[in-house]
Write a protein that holds these residues in place. Structure first.
Motif, PDB file in Angstrom:
ATOM      1  N   PRO A  44       0.832  -1.206   0.000  1.00  0.00           N
ATOM      2  CA  PRO A  44       0.000   0.000   0.000  1.00  0.00           C
ATOM      3  C   PRO A  44       0.867   1.256   0.000  1.00  0.00           C
ATOM      4  N   PRO A  45       0.547   2.219  -0.850  1.00  0.00           N
ATOM      5  CA  PRO A  45       1.341   3.450  -0.885  1.00  0.00           C
ATOM      6  C   PRO A  45       1.195   4.254   0.403  1.00  0.00           C
ATOM      7  N   VAL A  46       2.209   5.018   0.696  1.00  0.00           N
ATOM      8  CA  VAL A  46       2.255   5.846   1.900  1.00  0.00           C
ATOM      9  C   VAL A  46       2.461   7.298   1.491  1.00  0.00           C
ATOM     10  N   VAL A  47       1.739   8.206   2.140  1.00  0.00           N
ATOM     11  CA  VAL A  47       1.872   9.639   1.878  1.00  0.00           C
ATOM     12  C   VAL A  47       2.439  10.298   3.128  1.00  0.00           C
ATOM     13  N   ARG A  48       3.453  11.116   2.927  1.00  0.00           N
ATOM     14  CA  ARG A  48       4.100  11.786   4.059  1.00  0.00           C
ATOM     15  C   ARG A  48       3.320  13.043   4.439  1.00  0.00           C
ATOM     16  N   GLN A  49       2.138  12.822   4.981  1.00  0.00           N
ATOM     17  CA  GLN A  49       1.337  13.911   5.523  1.00  0.00           C
ATOM     18  C   GLN A  49       0.501  13.358   6.658  1.00  0.00           C
ATOM     19  N   ARG A  50       0.080  14.239   7.522  1.00  0.00           N
ATOM     20  CA  ARG A  50      -0.738  13.821   8.662  1.00  0.00           C
ATOM     21  C   ARG A  50      -2.211  13.934   8.284  1.00  0.00           C
ATOM     22  N   PRO A  51      -3.000  12.921   8.584  1.00  0.00           N
ATOM     23  CA  PRO A  51      -4.440  13.021   8.329  1.00  0.00           C
ATOM     24  C   PRO A  51      -5.052  14.106   9.196  1.00  0.00           C
ATOM     25  N   VAL A  52      -6.172  14.633   8.753  1.00  0.00           N
ATOM     26  CA  VAL A  52      -6.799  15.761   9.452  1.00  0.00           C
ATOM     27  C   VAL A  52      -8.111  15.388  10.117  1.00  0.00           C
ATOM     28  N   ARG A  53      -8.569  14.152   9.952  1.00  0.00           N
ATOM     29  CA  ARG A  53      -9.814  13.733  10.595  1.00  0.00           C
ATOM     30  C   ARG A  53      -9.854  12.215  10.737  1.00  0.00           C
ATOM     31  N   ILE A  54     -10.874  11.752  11.439  1.00  0.00           N
ATOM     32  CA  ILE A  54     -11.171  10.325  11.590  1.00  0.00           C
ATOM     33  C   ILE A  54     -12.544  10.084  10.998  1.00  0.00           C
ATOM     34  N   LEU A  55     -12.689   9.029  10.186  1.00  0.00           N
ATOM     35  CA  LEU A  55     -13.994   8.638   9.666  1.00  0.00           C
ATOM     36  C   LEU A  55     -14.413   7.321  10.299  1.00  0.00           C
ATOM     37  N   VAL A  56     -15.606   7.323  10.860  1.00  0.00           N
ATOM     38  CA  VAL A  56     -16.168   6.158  11.540  1.00  0.00           C
ATOM     39  C   VAL A  56     -17.078   5.404  10.572  1.00  0.00           C
ATOM     40  N   HIS A  57     -16.874   4.094  10.482  1.00  0.00           N
ATOM     41  CA  HIS A  57     -17.652   3.215   9.611  1.00  0.00           C
ATOM     42  C   HIS A  57     -18.273   2.081  10.430  1.00  0.00           C
ATOM     43  N   HIS A  58     -19.265   1.407   9.834  1.00  0.00           N
ATOM     44  CA  HIS A  58     -19.662   0.095  10.335  1.00  0.00           C
ATOM     45  C   HIS A  58     -19.531  -0.898   9.182  1.00  0.00           C
ATOM     46  N   THR A  59     -19.370  -2.173   9.535  1.00  0.00           N
ATOM     47  CA  THR A  59     -19.112  -3.181   8.506  1.00  0.00           C
ATOM     48  C   THR A  59     -20.383  -3.664   7.822  1.00  0.00           C
ATOM     49  N   ALA A  60     -21.554  -3.274   8.361  1.00  0.00           N
ATOM     50  CA  ALA A  60     -22.849  -3.712   7.815  1.00  0.00           C
ATOM     51  C   ALA A  60     -22.941  -5.235   7.798  1.00  0.00           C
ATOM     52  N   SER A  61     -22.357  -5.863   8.783  1.00  0.00           N
ATOM     53  CA  SER A  61     -22.390  -7.319   8.914  1.00  0.00           C
ATOM     54  C   SER A  61     -23.247  -7.698  10.119  1.00  0.00           C
ATOM     55  N   GLU A  62     -23.365  -8.986  10.359  1.00  0.00           N
ATOM     56  CA  GLU A  62     -24.181  -9.492  11.458  1.00  0.00           C
ATOM     57  C   GLU A  62     -23.705  -8.932  12.799  1.00  0.00           C
ATOM     58  N   ASN A  63     -24.657  -8.646  13.673  1.00  0.00           N
ATOM     59  CA  ASN A  63     -24.325  -8.207  15.029  1.00  0.00           C
ATOM     60  C   ASN A  63     -24.085  -9.440  15.904  1.00  0.00           C
ATOM     61  N   SER A  64     -22.928 -10.018  15.716  1.00  0.00           N
ATOM     62  CA  SER A  64     -22.574 -11.248  16.419  1.00  0.00           C
ATOM     63  C   SER A  64     -22.497 -11.016  17.925  1.00  0.00           C
ATOM     64  N   MET A  65     -22.902 -12.024  18.681  1.00  0.00           N
ATOM     65  CA  MET A  65     -22.771 -11.969  20.136  1.00  0.00           C
ATOM     66  C   MET A  65     -21.508 -12.686  20.604  1.00  0.00           C
ATOM     67  N   ASP A  66     -20.687 -13.109  19.664  1.00  0.00           N
ATOM     68  CA  ASP A  66     -19.385 -13.670  20.006  1.00  0.00           C
ATOM     69  C   ASP A  66     -18.402 -12.513  20.108  1.00  0.00           C
ATOM     70  N   PHE A  67     -18.038 -12.165  21.320  1.00  0.00           N
ATOM     71  CA  PHE A  67     -17.167 -11.025  21.557  1.00  0.00           C
ATOM     72  C   PHE A  67     -15.706 -11.430  21.726  1.00  0.00           C
ATOM     73  N   GLY A  68     -15.370 -12.667  21.399  1.00  0.00           N
ATOM     74  CA  GLY A  68     -14.035 -13.186  21.633  1.00  0.00           C
ATOM     75  C   GLY A  68     -13.011 -12.757  20.596  1.00  0.00           C
ATOM     76  N   GLN A  69     -11.760 -12.973  20.949  1.00  0.00           N
ATOM     77  CA  GLN A  69     -10.649 -12.578  20.088  1.00  0.00           C
ATOM     78  C   GLN A  69     -10.628 -13.357  18.775  1.00  0.00           C
ATOM     79  N   GLU A  70     -10.868 -14.664  18.833  1.00  0.00           N
ATOM     80  CA  GLU A  70     -10.801 -15.460  17.613  1.00  0.00           C
ATOM     81  C   GLU A  70     -11.870 -15.038  16.614  1.00  0.00           C
TER      82      GLU A  70
END
Length: 206
Positions: A44-70
Motif C-alpha cells: 500500500p502506498p504511503v503519503v508523508r502527511q498527517r491526516p486531518v480527521r477520523i472517519l467512523v464506519h460500520h461493517t454492515a455485517s451481522e451483530n454477532s454476540m461472540d465477543f471473543g478474540q478469535e
C-alpha cells in the motif's frame, strides 16, 4: 471517564507499544500478523502527511454476540477477503477495525507503523476523497437500529483519543462515512452517537 482509564494499554508481543516520548498508555492494537492477514496484492502506498480527521464506519455485517478474540480475527479476515476478492482492492480498505468485543486491529498493512510514527498515512480505500485525509476505522456490526455494545464503544473512544493525540486531530474532526459519501454508513444509531464520541474524546484529551 478518566484519561488513564480509557487509554489503558497492554504491551504484549505484536501489540502497539507506547512511543518513548508519549506521556500516556495507548490502547492495544493487534497487527495484521496477529490476525493472520493475507499479504497485500502490492505494498500500500504511503503519503508523508498527517491526516486531518477520523472517519467512523460500520461493517454492515451481522451483530454477532461472540465477543471473543478469535471471532474478531476471523471477521478481520472476512473483511480483507471481501475487499480484495470482490472489490479488487490491494488490501483491506480501512486503516483499522474495531470488533464488537472491543478488539482493535490494524486493517490495511502499514497503518499501525504510520500511526506510531504520526508523520504519515497509508493510502486507504474506505471513502473516496478521504483516503489520505482521514483515518478510517470500521466497527464490526450494523448500527441502523441498535447501538454498539459497551466494549466496542469504549475501545472506539480510546482509539479515537489516541489517534487524535498522535496526529494532532481535534475531536471535532471525527465524522461518519456518510458525511463524505452517499451511504447509510455508519448506521443511524452510531451516527447519532458521534457528538457524544467527540465529547468523550475531548474529555479524555483534557
Amino acid at each position: 471517564m478518566r484519561r488513564r482509564t480509557l487509554l489503558t494499554g497492554v504491551v504484549a508481543t505484536g501489540f502497539l507499544a507506547a512511543p518513548a516520548a508519549h506521556a500516556s498508555p495507548v490502547p492495544p492494537i493487534r497487527t495484521c500478523a496477529d490476525w493472520s492477514a493475507r499479504p497485500p496484492a502490492q505494498p500500500p502506498p504511503v503519503v508523508r502527511q498527517r491526516p486531518v480527521r477520523i472517519l467512523v464506519h460500520h461493517t454492515a455485517s451481522e451483530n454477532s454476540m461472540d465477543f471473543g478474540q478469535e471471532h474478531a480475527y476471523a471477521h478481520a479476515r472476512w473483511i480483507q477477503d471481501l475487499h480484495m476478492d470482490k472489490n479488487g482492492w490491494i488490501d483491506s480498505g480501512q486503516h483499522f477495525t474495531n470488533s464488537r468485543g472491543g478488539f482493535l486491529m490494524e486493517g490495511r498493512h502499514g497503518s499501525l507503523d504510520a500511526l506510531r510514527a504520526a508523520d504519515r498515512i497509508v493510502v486507504g480505500a474506505h471513502c473516496p476523497g478521504q483516503n489520505v485525509e482521514a483515518v478510517g476505522i470500521e466497527n464490526e456490526g450494523t448500527y441502523l437500529t441498535v447501538e454498539p455494545p459497551a466494549g466496542q464503544w469504549d475501545s472506539l473512544v480510546s482509539f479515537c483519543a489516541f489517534t487524535c493525540e498522535q496526529y494532532g486531530i481535534p475531536p471535532r474532526e471525527i465524522f461518519g462515512h456518510r458525511d463524505y459519501h452517499d451511504t447509510l454508513c455508519p448506521g443511524d444509531k452510531l451516527y447519532a452517537l458521534l457528538p457524544r464520541l467527540r465529547q468523550e474524546v475531548a474529555r479524555v484529551l483534557g
